[in-house]
Scaffold this motif. Structure first.
Motif, PDB file in Angstrom:
ATOM      1  N   LEU A 291      -5.808   1.279  -7.893  1.00  0.00           N
ATOM      2  CA  LEU A 291      -6.314   2.806  -7.773  1.00  0.00           C
ATOM      3  C   LEU A 291      -5.207   3.740  -7.673  1.00  0.00           C
ATOM      4  N   THR A 292      -4.180   3.280  -7.413  1.00  0.00           N
ATOM      5  CA  THR A 292      -3.004   4.344  -7.287  1.00  0.00           C
ATOM      6  C   THR A 292      -3.005   5.504  -8.449  1.00  0.00           C
ATOM      7  N   ALA A 293      -2.883   6.645  -7.955  1.00  0.00           N
ATOM      8  CA  ALA A 293      -3.079   7.623  -9.143  1.00  0.00           C
ATOM      9  C   ALA A 293      -1.816   7.807 -10.055  1.00  0.00           C
ATOM     10  N   GLY A 294      -2.001   8.156 -11.397  1.00  0.00           N
ATOM     11  CA  GLY A 294      -0.903   8.529 -11.981  1.00  0.00           C
ATOM     12  C   GLY A 294       0.185   7.621 -12.501  1.00  0.00           C
ATOM     13  N   PRO A 295       0.897   8.069 -13.422  1.00  0.00           N
ATOM     14  CA  PRO A 295       2.219   7.293 -13.696  1.00  0.00           C
ATOM     15  C   PRO A 295       3.446   7.353 -12.684  1.00  0.00           C
ATOM     16  N   GLY A 296       3.973   6.285 -12.299  1.00  0.00           N
ATOM     17  CA  GLY A 296       4.957   6.311 -11.445  1.00  0.00           C
ATOM     18  C   GLY A 296       4.562   6.228 -10.037  1.00  0.00           C
ATOM     19  N   ALA A 297       3.106   6.161  -9.938  1.00  0.00           N
ATOM     20  CA  ALA A 297       2.490   5.884  -8.415  1.00  0.00           C
ATOM     21  C   ALA A 297       3.081   4.433  -8.074  1.00  0.00           C
ATOM     22  N   GLN A 298       3.246   4.265  -6.686  1.00  0.00           N
ATOM     23  CA  GLN A 298       3.569   3.186  -6.247  1.00  0.00           C
ATOM     24  C   GLN A 298       2.890   2.519  -4.881  1.00  0.00           C
ATOM     25  N   LEU A 299       2.558   1.447  -4.716  1.00  0.00           N
ATOM     26  CA  LEU A 299       2.105   0.999  -3.559  1.00  0.00           C
ATOM     27  C   LEU A 299       2.957   0.028  -2.842  1.00  0.00           C
ATOM     28  N   LEU A 300       3.119   0.332  -1.440  1.00  0.00           N
ATOM     29  CA  LEU A 300       4.297  -0.634  -0.521  1.00  0.00           C
ATOM     30  C   LEU A 300       3.057  -1.229   0.497  1.00  0.00           C
ATOM     31  N   ALA A 301       3.067  -2.590   0.181  1.00  0.00           N
ATOM     32  CA  ALA A 301       2.163  -3.593   1.245  1.00  0.00           C
ATOM     33  C   ALA A 301       3.347  -4.198   2.012  1.00  0.00           C
ATOM     34  N   VAL A 302       2.835  -3.811   3.252  1.00  0.00           N
ATOM     35  CA  VAL A 302       3.493  -4.488   4.360  1.00  0.00           C
ATOM     36  C   VAL A 302       2.786  -5.554   5.169  1.00  0.00           C
ATOM     37  N   GLU A 303       3.598  -6.295   5.374  1.00  0.00           N
ATOM     38  CA  GLU A 303       2.833  -7.603   6.068  1.00  0.00           C
ATOM     39  C   GLU A 303       3.863  -8.137   7.126  1.00  0.00           C
ATOM     40  N   LYS A 304       3.643  -8.552   8.285  1.00  0.00           N
ATOM     41  CA  LYS A 304       4.410  -9.010   9.250  1.00  0.00           C
ATOM     42  C   LYS A 304       4.693 -10.289   9.222  1.00  0.00           C
ATOM     43  N   HIS A 305       3.964 -11.219   8.864  1.00  0.00           N
ATOM     44  CA  HIS A 305       4.065 -12.725   8.659  1.00  0.00           C
ATOM     45  C   HIS A 305       4.460 -13.024   7.456  1.00  0.00           C
ATOM     46  N   GLU A 306       5.321 -13.882   7.189  1.00  0.00           N
ATOM     47  CA  GLU A 306       5.745 -14.157   5.827  1.00  0.00           C
ATOM     48  C   GLU A 306       4.719 -15.064   5.177  1.00  0.00           C
ATOM     49  N   HIS A 307       3.927 -15.615   5.529  1.00  0.00           N
ATOM     50  CA  HIS A 307       3.078 -16.724   4.994  1.00  0.00           C
ATOM     51  C   HIS A 307       2.013 -15.742   4.490  1.00  0.00           C
ATOM     52  N   ARG A 308       1.640 -14.730   5.242  1.00  0.00           N
ATOM     53  CA  ARG A 308       0.764 -13.731   4.574  1.00  0.00           C
ATOM     54  C   ARG A 308       1.245 -12.730   3.572  1.00  0.00           C
ATOM     55  N   ALA A 309       2.351 -12.418   3.726  1.00  0.00           N
ATOM     56  CA  ALA A 309       2.951 -11.778   2.617  1.00  0.00           C
ATOM     57  C   ALA A 309       3.039 -12.375   1.301  1.00  0.00           C
ATOM     58  N   ARG A 310       3.095 -13.757   1.655  1.00  0.00           N
ATOM     59  CA  ARG A 310       3.179 -14.420   0.173  1.00  0.00           C
ATOM     60  C   ARG A 310       1.834 -14.186  -0.529  1.00  0.00           C
ATOM     61  N   LEU A 311       0.756 -14.437   0.416  1.00  0.00           N
ATOM     62  CA  LEU A 311      -0.718 -14.290  -0.137  1.00  0.00           C
ATOM     63  C   LEU A 311      -0.771 -12.850  -0.913  1.00  0.00           C
ATOM     64  N   VAL A 312      -0.248 -11.737  -0.225  1.00  0.00           N
ATOM     65  CA  VAL A 312      -0.104 -10.390  -0.643  1.00  0.00           C
ATOM     66  C   VAL A 312       0.369 -10.414  -2.288  1.00  0.00           C
ATOM     67  N   GLU A 313       1.631 -11.058  -2.415  1.00  0.00           N
ATOM     68  CA  GLU A 313       2.463 -11.219  -3.453  1.00  0.00           C
ATOM     69  C   GLU A 313       1.544 -11.730  -4.701  1.00  0.00           C
ATOM     70  N   GLN A 314       0.811 -12.794  -4.272  1.00  0.00           N
ATOM     71  CA  GLN A 314       0.029 -13.619  -5.147  1.00  0.00           C
ATOM     72  C   GLN A 314      -0.965 -12.428  -5.642  1.00  0.00           C
ATOM     73  N   ALA A 315      -1.660 -11.773  -4.660  1.00  0.00           N
ATOM     74  CA  ALA A 315      -2.896 -10.920  -5.067  1.00  0.00           C
ATOM     75  C   ALA A 315      -2.127  -9.983  -5.731  1.00  0.00           C
TER      76      ALA A 315
END
Length: 461
Positions: A291-315
């Protein structure tokens, strides 16, 4: 011919016993190993090759027993004439399972008793089996209404206590729901009943990667309000090609709606940097990325726990945008203040809004959990407002209707800061009925058919 019929009955009995054994083993894993039913049960069903019909029976036995554990414990303890603390844990789980069959299913009483006694005989010993037989026969002497009349507080003088017994919720949760529903007794009971209904499998497509039509062609039904959602009536979502390929994922429609609402709020100026502060396991991040709007738009997804961060990367894998996953504590942000245009804070909470999906959570959570979570929520929301630029938007979301985790968190943060204000969230959930007086939105299973998601939209002044 006669021998064939007897064999058929024996096979049917063996299948039913398999379903009960799977349910018993799932209960043991949940109560002894603190497993999650929605994870351990499907694994057991696959390992043991349970067919669809018996899998449905095992699921009803497992989830139904977990939902009403507190109620069944009171009844079993009364019939046993001793504290549950004096019984072996496997016996307790078997008695709960038997009580559920006797009091809340159409299983014939003799089958409910005999099969439960067989479980105890197999997993404990003969003496425990005889004890279980005696207890369950006493349990079956009354229906659930009869036990409620005997054991529950009077409805007229202690509504929360009565409903807690009758609908299998701890009394503190019933009182929290009552507060959120402004003391409406009819709505309160409807909410508790809805919590005990099986939740549908809700799916969300990843914008830019998939579309709802693909899910519909695979047998799903379009969601009622989310333009990215669908509901799977039956079957394993993991078997859908769109889910296997990452074009769609499992996500409650309420979770979709609050995420999409953030993307719909009008803001002036740049709209290129979006932040998901507590991104694991990644469902909302995947939706935001599309849903990020427009060219060049970027999402920073932050997660405190590494194992959950890996799930975010997968998603996020396969999304065409350039997005980053960062392992960090969002209460102490490593990014500059006023660095983002939109911020999603799906804060850690008690999860009381998803009890229909996680039935064991109602008995694991304690009222004492609310205070520490509230302090964390306040800290995170304060950090979220600091992270957004003036004119930008923060969405504060919890999967809980508890007022101490929702409205009053926002109230306290706004009072302490003075540089943010509420935005009416209701226009950004178009078509969704019964959204209350605003400006915040509280969804409910009994009203909207979603998890009980809360949404507040805040604009940085």
């Amino acid at each position: 011919m006669s021998g064939s019929r007897q064999g058929g009955r024996r096979d049917a009995g063996e299948r039913a016993d398999l379903a009960r054994t799977v349910a018993f083993d799932a209960l043991r894993a949940v109560n002894d190993d603190e497993a999650y039913a929605n994870l351990v049960l499907p694994e057991l069903l696959r390992e043991r090759g349970v067919n669809a019909r018996d899998a449905a029976f095992a699921t009803e036995l497992t989830y139904g027993t977990l939902r009403s554990t507190g109620t069944y414990d009171q009844i079993v303890q009364t019939c046993a004439g001793r504290s549950l603390a004096d019984l072996d844990p496997p016996v307790i789980d078997a008695l709960r399972l038997g009580a559920h069959q006797l009091l809340s299913t159409r299983v014939p009483p003799h089958a409910a008793v005999s099969t439960t006694v067989d479980l105890v005989r197999t997993h404990v010993h003969e003496g425990a089996a005889k004890f279980a037989n005696a207890v369950l026969r006493r349990v079956g002497e009354q229906d659930l209404d009869g036990w409620a009349e005997q054991l529950a507080p009077p409805r007229e003088t202690d509504l929360a206590g009565y409903l807690a017994f009758r609908h299998g919720h701890p009394a503190w949760i019933v009182r929290a729901f009552s507060d959120a529903l402004r003391g409406d007794a009819e709505a309160l009971e409807a909410a508790l009943i809805a919590d005990n209904e099986p939740a549908p499998v809700a799916l969300a497509v990843r914008p830019g990667r998939g579309d709802v039509e693909e899910l519909v062609s695979a047998g799903a039904q379009p969601a009622r309000w989310s333009p990215y959602g669908a509901t799977l009536v039956s079957g394993d979502p993991g078997k859908l090609a769109a889910v296997r390929a990452g074009r769609a994922g499992v996500q409650d429609e309420g979770s979709q709606l609050v995420t999409v609402a953030l993307s719909r709020v009008e803001i002036s100026g740049p709209d290129e940097r979006w932040l998901d502060m507590c991104a694991g396991p990644g469902g909302k991040a995947a939706l935001l990325a599309g849903l990020t709007a427009g060219p060049g738009a970027q999402l920073l997804a932050v997660e405190k726990h590494e194992h959950r961060a890996r799930l975010v990367e997968q998603a996020l894998r396969g999304d065409p945008g350039e997005h980053e996953v960062l392992v960090a504590d969002a209460t102490d942000p490593p990014w500059p203040e006023e660095d983002f245009d939109r911020v999603l804070l799906d804060a850690p909470c008690t999860g009381l809004g998803a009890l229909r999906r996680r039935p064991e959570a109602r008995w694991r959570r304690q009222s004492a959990d609310v205070g520490p979570l509230r302090r964390l929520q306040i800290s995170l929301l304060d950090a979220g407002i600091r992270s957004v630029r003036p004119g930008g938007i923060v969405a504060y979301v919890t999967c809980s209707p508890h007022l101490a985790e929702t409205v009053t968190v926002v109230d306290d943060v706004l009072k302490s800061r003075g540089d943010a204000e509420r935005v009416d969230a209701r226009p950004y959930l178009p078509g969704v009925p019964d959204l209350g007086d605003g400006p915040d939105v509280q969804l409910w299973p009994h009203v909207h058919g979603t998890d009980a998601m809360y949404l507040a939209l805040l604009r940085r002044k």
